[in-house]
Scaffold this active site. Structure first.
Site, PDB file in Angstrom:
ATOM      1  N   ILE A  66     -18.644  37.940  51.171  1.00  0.00           N
ATOM      2  CA  ILE A  66     -19.147  36.723  50.527  1.00  0.00           C
ATOM      3  C   ILE A  66     -20.612  36.874  50.124  1.00  0.00           C
ATOM      4  CG2 ILE A  66     -19.840  35.581  52.670  1.00  0.00           C
ATOM      5  CD1 ILE A  66     -18.661  32.973  51.426  1.00  0.00           C
ATOM      6  N   GLY A 121     -15.807  39.055  54.289  1.00  0.00           N
ATOM      7  CA  GLY A 121     -14.789  38.390  53.490  1.00  0.00           C
ATOM      8  C   GLY A 121     -13.827  39.347  52.811  1.00  0.00           C
ATOM      9  N   ASP A 124     -10.894  39.698  54.971  1.00  0.00           N
ATOM     10  CA  ASP A 124     -10.013  38.539  54.767  1.00  0.00           C
ATOM     11  C   ASP A 124      -9.121  38.770  53.551  1.00  0.00           C
ATOM     12  OD1 ASP A 124     -11.098  36.227  56.662  1.00  0.00           O
ATOM     13  OD2 ASP A 124     -12.866  37.159  55.789  1.00  0.00           O
ATOM     14  N   GLU A 144     -18.636  38.949  60.249  1.00  0.00           N
ATOM     15  CA  GLU A 144     -18.998  37.553  60.522  1.00  0.00           C
ATOM     16  C   GLU A 144     -19.643  37.372  61.891  1.00  0.00           C
ATOM     17  OE1 GLU A 144     -15.728  37.233  57.408  1.00  0.00           O
ATOM     18  OE2 GLU A 144     -16.222  38.525  59.110  1.00  0.00           O
ATOM     19  N   ASP A 152     -13.449  32.875  58.975  1.00  0.00           N
ATOM     20  CA  ASP A 152     -12.691  31.637  58.773  1.00  0.00           C
ATOM     21  C   ASP A 152     -11.843  31.600  57.498  1.00  0.00           C
ATOM     22  OD1 ASP A 152     -14.697  31.428  56.902  1.00  0.00           O
ATOM     23  OD2 ASP A 152     -15.659  29.674  57.788  1.00  0.00           O
TER      24      ASP A 152
END
Length: 270
Positions: A66, A121, A124, A144, A152
């Site tokens: 991110i 991210g 993810d 993270e 998340d």
């Protein structure tokens, strides 16, 4: 085909090549990324000509995760009221989750080709793909934890089903970096390649093999695999019986059987 700010998308030989295209920013996931990926996978789902997807990153790295500038913007939107801040953050997190849910829920198989950084991210994202492949020098990290937060957007929910609970906990708690060799050892990737060129060639070859199969059979296979993540064996058997009661009537079955008996390559409709 639409033009995108954070991606480059090409369709050839029934393979959609979706490439994160911000190499100057290490393919960090900015605001455009999160909205465009939903649009792209909606197009993929709705386009019958697309039978399989290859997801990659332009330049030396797959993605650094991110974009920190985007996180800073979210922080700027917060006020003094804890309750209202919590509502803003929850809606933002659910919005980001929807972007990777679009990948996970895509009807077509998605193959991730990973080189260089695959951080935060980006883990993810690849966890939402069907298969993962990487270069030997790829670097994976659930970053993270080093930012003082829990992942998340899907890592903690999807990764245990890929590499197992214990290994996922180790990587999530420590944030340590693993290379392509260890990623293959723990089952995060299916295989490794010497360099980026060999990686893309190899993944495109695999995608080509999948694209030759019956789209009806591929769709049913992916749906059943996804369904079994959250259901019991008897539920899955009941579902496939109902599913195939319709799908076994497809012309693809007759085409495949005729090709097998005549020792010819089958040609399936989109």
């Amino acid at each position: 085909m639409a033009e995108y700010k954070a991606f480059q998308v090409e369709l050839a030989d029934k393979i959609a090549h979706v490439q994160i295209n911000r190499p100057e920013k290490i393919n960090a996931m900015n605001v455009d990324f999160w909205s465009e990926i939903i649009e792209i996978f909606r197009w993929i789902d709705e386009t019958d000509e697309v039978r399989v997807v290859v997801l990659s990153g332009a330049g030396k790295h797959f993605s650094s995760g991110i974009d920190l500038m985007m996180l800073a913007q979210v922080a700027n939107d917060l006020g003094k009221d804890v309750g209202r801040n919590a509502d803003v953050l929850r809606r933002k997190i659910l919005q980001l989750q929807a972007s990777f849910n679009a990948v996970d829920q895509c009807r077509k198989p998605v193959l991730a080709a990973i080189q260089g950084y695959c951080l935060g991210g980006a883990i993810d994202l690849v966890s939402a793909c069907d298969m993962r492949y990487c270069t030997e020098d790829a670097q994976f990290s659930i970053k993270e934890i080093d930012m003082g937060m829990a992942a998340d957007v899907g890592t903690l929910q999807r990764l245990p089903r890929i590499i197992g609970d214990g290994m996922m906990r180790e990587l999530a708690f420590t944030g340590r970096t693993i290379d392509g060799h260890e990623a293959r050892e723990i089952g995060l990737v299916n295989r490794t390649y010497a360099d980026q060129s060999a990686l893309l060639d190899g993944v495109m070859q695999l995608a080509g093999q999948i694209a030759e199969k019956s789209p009806v059979a591929i769709r049913g296979t992916k749906e059943m695999i996804r369904y079994m993540r959250d259901h019991r064996v008897d539920d899955g058997l009941e579902y496939i019986a109902t599913w195939n009661a319709a799908m076994l009537q497809s012309a693809d079955l007759r085409v495949a059987m005729a090709a097998h008996m005549s020792k010819q390559k089958p040609e399936f409709a989109d």
